[in-house]
Design a protein around this motif. Structure first.
Motif, PDB file in Angstrom:
ATOM      1  N   SER A 138      26.677  40.447  34.576  1.00 25.36           N
ATOM      2  CA  SER A 138      25.781  41.374  35.272  1.00 25.36           C
ATOM      3  C   SER A 138      25.722  41.074  36.761  1.00 25.36           C
ATOM      4  CB  SER A 138      24.372  41.307  34.669  1.00 25.36           C
ATOM      5  OG  SER A 138      23.775  40.063  34.997  1.00 25.36           O
ATOM      6  N   ARG A 139      26.254  39.945  37.177  1.00 20.87           N
ATOM      7  CA  ARG A 139      26.271  39.607  38.607  1.00 20.87           C
ATOM      8  C   ARG A 139      27.664  39.739  39.208  1.00 20.87           C
ATOM      9  NH1 ARG A 139      22.078  37.623  36.383  1.00 20.87           N
ATOM     10  NH2 ARG A 139      20.178  37.133  37.526  1.00 20.87           N
ATOM     11  N   GLY A 140      28.506  40.470  38.528  1.00 15.69           N
ATOM     12  CA  GLY A 140      29.820  40.753  39.096  1.00 15.69           C
ATOM     13  C   GLY A 140      30.850  39.659  38.921  1.00 15.69           C
ATOM     14  N   PHE A 141      30.604  38.725  37.994  1.00 14.78           N
ATOM     15  CA  PHE A 141      31.596  37.676  37.755  1.00 14.78           C
ATOM     16  C   PHE A 141      32.670  38.187  36.794  1.00 14.78           C
ATOM     17  CE2 PHE A 141      28.274  35.181  39.545  1.00 14.78           C
ATOM     18  CZ  PHE A 141      28.879  34.044  40.066  1.00 14.78           C
ATOM     19  N   LEU A 142      33.877  37.701  37.014  1.00  9.81           N
ATOM     20  CA  LEU A 142      35.008  38.077  36.172  1.00  9.81           C
ATOM     21  C   LEU A 142      35.345  36.903  35.253  1.00  9.81           C
ATOM     22  CD1 LEU A 142      37.270  40.319  35.862  1.00  9.81           C
ATOM     23  CD2 LEU A 142      38.667  38.814  37.305  1.00  9.81           C
ATOM     24  N   GLU A 143      35.397  37.172  33.967  1.00 13.81           N
ATOM     25  CA  GLU A 143      35.764  36.095  33.040  1.00 13.81           C
ATOM     26  C   GLU A 143      37.275  35.955  32.986  1.00 13.81           C
ATOM     27  OE1 GLU A 143      34.269  36.349  29.048  1.00 13.81           O
ATOM     28  OE2 GLU A 143      35.026  34.348  28.564  1.00 13.81           O
ATOM     29  N   VAL A 144      37.763  34.741  33.121  1.00 11.55           N
ATOM     30  CA  VAL A 144      39.211  34.511  33.141  1.00 11.55           C
ATOM     31  C   VAL A 144      39.575  33.380  32.178  1.00 11.55           C
ATOM     32  CG1 VAL A 144      39.432  35.247  35.551  1.00 11.55           C
ATOM     33  CG2 VAL A 144      39.043  32.824  35.014  1.00 11.55           C
ATOM     34  N   GLU A 145      40.874  33.258  31.941  1.00  9.86           N
ATOM     35  CA  GLU A 145      41.391  32.166  31.124  1.00  9.86           C
ATOM     36  C   GLU A 145      42.496  31.453  31.883  1.00  9.86           C
ATOM     37  OE1 GLU A 145      41.512  33.029  26.632  1.00  9.86           O
ATOM     38  OE2 GLU A 145      41.836  34.967  27.595  1.00  9.86           O
ATOM     39  N   THR A 146      42.362  30.150  32.026  1.00  6.11           N
ATOM     40  CA  THR A 146      43.364  29.373  32.757  1.00  6.11           C
ATOM     41  C   THR A 146      44.023  28.381  31.792  1.00  6.11           C
ATOM     42  OG1 THR A 146      41.709  27.750  33.423  1.00  6.11           O
ATOM     43  CG2 THR A 146      42.054  29.636  34.896  1.00  6.11           C
ATOM     44  N   PRO A 147      45.120  27.769  32.214  1.00  3.14           N
ATOM     45  CA  PRO A 147      45.893  26.951  31.263  1.00  3.14           C
ATOM     46  C   PRO A 147      45.117  25.766  30.691  1.00  3.14           C
ATOM     47  CG  PRO A 147      47.159  27.379  33.257  1.00  3.14           C
ATOM     48  CD  PRO A 147      45.769  27.854  33.518  1.00  3.14           C
ATOM     49  N   ILE A 148      45.314  25.568  29.403  1.00  4.45           N
ATOM     50  CA  ILE A 148      44.802  24.371  28.748  1.00  4.45           C
ATOM     51  C   ILE A 148      45.867  23.282  28.822  1.00  4.45           C
ATOM     52  CG2 ILE A 148      44.159  23.415  26.499  1.00  4.45           C
ATOM     53  CD1 ILE A 148      42.819  26.132  25.903  1.00  4.45           C
ATOM     54  N   LEU A 149      47.125  23.678  28.691  1.00  8.82           N
ATOM     55  CA  LEU A 149      48.239  22.743  28.854  1.00  8.82           C
ATOM     56  C   LEU A 149      48.632  22.741  30.326  1.00  8.82           C
ATOM     57  CD1 LEU A 149      50.408  23.754  25.776  1.00  8.82           C
ATOM     58  CD2 LEU A 149      48.906  21.767  25.991  1.00  8.82           C
ATOM     59  N   GLN A 150      48.473  21.594  30.959  1.00  7.44           N
ATOM     60  CA  GLN A 150      48.684  21.532  32.403  1.00  7.44           C
ATOM     61  C   GLN A 150      49.665  20.413  32.756  1.00  7.44           C
ATOM     62  OE1 GLN A 150      44.718  20.891  34.004  1.00  7.44           O
ATOM     63  NE2 GLN A 150      44.031  22.966  33.436  1.00  7.44           N
ATOM     64  N   PRO A 151      50.535  20.687  33.733  1.00  7.35           N
ATOM     65  CA  PRO A 151      51.461  19.635  34.163  1.00  7.35           C
ATOM     66  C   PRO A 151      50.750  18.529  34.935  1.00  7.35           C
ATOM     67  CG  PRO A 151      51.786  21.657  35.436  1.00  7.35           C
ATOM     68  CD  PRO A 151      50.811  21.984  34.361  1.00  7.35           C
ATOM     69  N   ILE A 152      49.653  18.888  35.624  1.00 10.40           N
ATOM     70  CA  ILE A 152      48.836  17.900  36.333  1.00 10.40           C
ATOM     71  C   ILE A 152      47.387  18.173  35.974  1.00 10.40           C
ATOM     72  CG2 ILE A 152      48.078  17.052  38.579  1.00 10.40           C
ATOM     73  CD1 ILE A 152      50.703  18.090  39.729  1.00 10.40           C
ATOM     74  N   TYR A 153      46.687  17.149  35.548  1.00  7.36           N
ATOM     75  CA  TYR A 153      45.283  17.365  35.212  1.00  7.36           C
ATOM     76  C   TYR A 153      44.438  17.037  36.424  1.00  7.36           C
ATOM     77  CZ  TYR A 153      45.350  12.315  34.735  1.00  7.36           C
ATOM     78  OH  TYR A 153      45.509  10.988  34.978  1.00  7.36           O
TER      79      TYR A 153
END
Length: 506
Positions: free
Chosen positions: A202-217
């Motif tokens: 409701s405040r204009g935020f966009l829900e996203v999905e980013t990698p769970i498997l990462q080359p660098i944590y």
RNA sequence: GGGCGCGUAGCUCAAUGGUAGAGCAGCGGCCUUUUAAGCCGUUGGUUCAGGGUUCGAGCCCCUGCGCGCUCACCA
């Protein structure tokens, strides 16, 4: 084979199942013709009754048998579905001798049954389905732990309920099947997550999905889980936070983003730590940590009000009031007030070490100044932060991704929210100066050089993103499991995680 | 990983080093408005596993396994 080490009881149920099948009755039929939930059936009957309808209300209900009371030529039972329990009433008059015998002989507690009949009210006043026909929907071969509910002064008292934590967690399906309050916790959990989404959406935020498997944590000083991608011939890490990816999105023009998902940290387990846990992080361009503080208390209190209908919760033996505004305590001031130490008087780690030694707080040699301050906070501040409190202005050297205060380069604009003596969330004004960020990574590399596992690796691509320009922003992270734990008054994370990790059986 | 505690019937729990028990569940019987239904009868145990001490171990000792609490760890 499953049936190999069946007990006498289990063999009996197996035998009943096989006999049903021999008699041409499928104990696991493909379809059910249930046409109302239990709760709806009761509601519908009450409306029917109030309207003075002459015609009987006929329904097909279904659920798990939770209580059976045979009484010669009639039987009572309670079945339970997602909406609750309803009583079945079965007489020889309606179902006949054969069906009544079938019910008595082949149906056990825990079986799923479908029953068709008319809704009535018994002599004791309970809305009940008077059964005309019924059939097995699923035969249970194992018996559920016996649990009987007694109503005493309107309170439900459960007798001999399943309480053994190992069985409850290992066989959560059993726990859920017999302990309705456990189901309730997970219903609340789902609503809390929905509430958080609604607040941000409701405040204009966009829900996203980013990698769970990462080359660098990165994004947190935590030990990662490692894995390997066969085709890429590459070592990968399960993420320890979302931070560095979400901030890349700020660079990309997604001014308000959030993600709700799982983080993984290869560390110890405790009542407030789990190796995999659900995190909410959001990032808001053109905001700073003051904006985020306001938002945090609004978000949590609104969700509590919406889900629980109150901003007062009981947690950790305390009544906690989530109504904004929350307390705000600057770390330096807090330590002056509650520890009698002004950290400004101790500009180096060596200075602070003397203070900790004098107070018999143990620490590893070579601990950076910020971590020593953290130890003071853990000792003097965290335990007393019962009512919601923002602890703010953190040491720079333990906050490599937060922006320094303009007037004090050794301190960053960062806060953590504490409730019931437990850390709940963490937020700061985001560092967006690429050169400063690079310096911080390098400093951190030095600080953690000796402890390889905790080292926060340099993320070159993240620096490259910052170098394209990231708007000033406030960022926020909260442990959703801890939030649910607090809102439901549970004493352990395991109570709000459906399948908590346990050692392998045998 | 360290310390402390726990592990007995399907569930909840008893049992001085001396015959392993109760309630519920189960099984058999009686019972046409019960609801922790009731009444009568009854089955059910590798006492977590493996060693040891002892005439004798559920109980004492050791090892292992599992769970819990706690400390460490967790910016």
């Amino acid at each position: 084979m499953l049936t190999e080490d069946f007990s006498e009881l289990e063999n009996l149920r197996l035998e009943k199942m096989l006999q049903l099948r021999q008699n041409g009755i499928e104990p696991y039929p493909t379809r059910s013709y249930k046409n109302s939930s239990n709760a709806d059936a009761i509601k519908a009957f009450e409306a029917h009754e109030a309207a003075g309808e002459a015609e009987a209300l006929k329904l097909t209900l279904a659920g798990r048998l939770r209580a059976i009371r045979h009484m010669g030529k009639l039987s009572f039972a309670h079945i339970e579905d997602r909406t609750g329990k309803i009583q079945l009433f079965m007489r020889i008059n309606e179902v006949g001798q054969d069906k009544l015998d079938e019910f008595v002989r082949y149906f056990d507690l825990g079986d799923f049954i479908e029953a068709t009949g008319t809704m009535v009210r018994t002599k004791r006043g309970e809305v009940t389905l008077q059964v005309e026909d019924f059939r097995m929907l699923s035969k249970a071969l194992y018996q559920l732990p016996a649990a009987k509910d007694e109503v005493v002064d309107g309170e439900i008292v459960r007798h001999a309920a399943l309480t053994d934590p190992e069985t409850r967690y290992r066989q959560r399906y059993v726990d859920l099947a017999v302990n309705p309050e456990v189901r309730e916790i997970f219903r609340i959990r789902a609503e809390v997550v929905r509430g958080l989404r609604k607040f941000l959406d409701s405040r204009g935020f966009l829900e996203v999905e980013t990698p769970i498997l990462q080359p660098i944590y990165g994004g947190a000083a935590a030990k990662p889980f490692t894995t390997y991608h066969n085709q890429l011939h590459q070592e990968l890490f399960l993420r320890v936070s979302f931070e560095l990816y979400l901030k890349r999105l700020l660079v990309g023009g997604l001014d308000r983003v959030y993600e709700i998902g799982r983080d993984f940290r290869n560390e110890g387990v405790s009542f407030k730590h789990n190796p995999e846990f659900t995190q909410l992080e959001f990032y808001m361009a053109y905001a700073d940590y003051n904006t985020i503080m306001d938002m945090t208390e609004q978000m949590i209190s609104e969700v509590a009000q919406e889900v629980l209908g109150t901003m007062i919760v009981n947690f950790n033996g305390h009544e906690i009031d989530l109504t904004p505004p929350w307390n705000r305590l600057q770390i330096r001031q807090g330590l002056i007030d509650h520890a009698g130490i002004d950290i400004q008087d101790y500009p180096t780690a060596a200075d602070l070490e003397e203070v900790l030694k004098a107070r018999q707080i143990s620490f590893k040699p070579g601990t950076p100044r910020g971590k020593l301050i953290n130890l003071l906070m853990d000792t003097y501040l965290e335990p007393i932060l019962i009512q919601p409190t923002f602890l703010y202005d953190y040491p720079r050297d333990i906050s490599p991704l937060a922006k320094a205060k303009p007037e004090d380069p050794s301190t960053v604009e960062r806060f953590e929210g504490y409730i019931g003596g437990m850390e709940l969330c963490n937020a700061f004004t985001e560092l967006n100066d690429p050169l400063d960020q690079e310096k911080r990574f390098l400093e951190l590399g030095r600080a953690y050089a000796e402890d390889d596992e905790e080292r926060n690796p340099m993320d070159e691509d993240f620096l490259r993103a910052l170098a394209y320009g990231m708007p000033p922003a406030g960022g926020f992270g909260i442990g959703v499991d801890r939030l649910v734990m607090m809102l439901t008054g549970q004493h352990s994370l395991r109570e709000v995680i459906l399948f908590p990790p346990l050692r392998e059986e045998e």
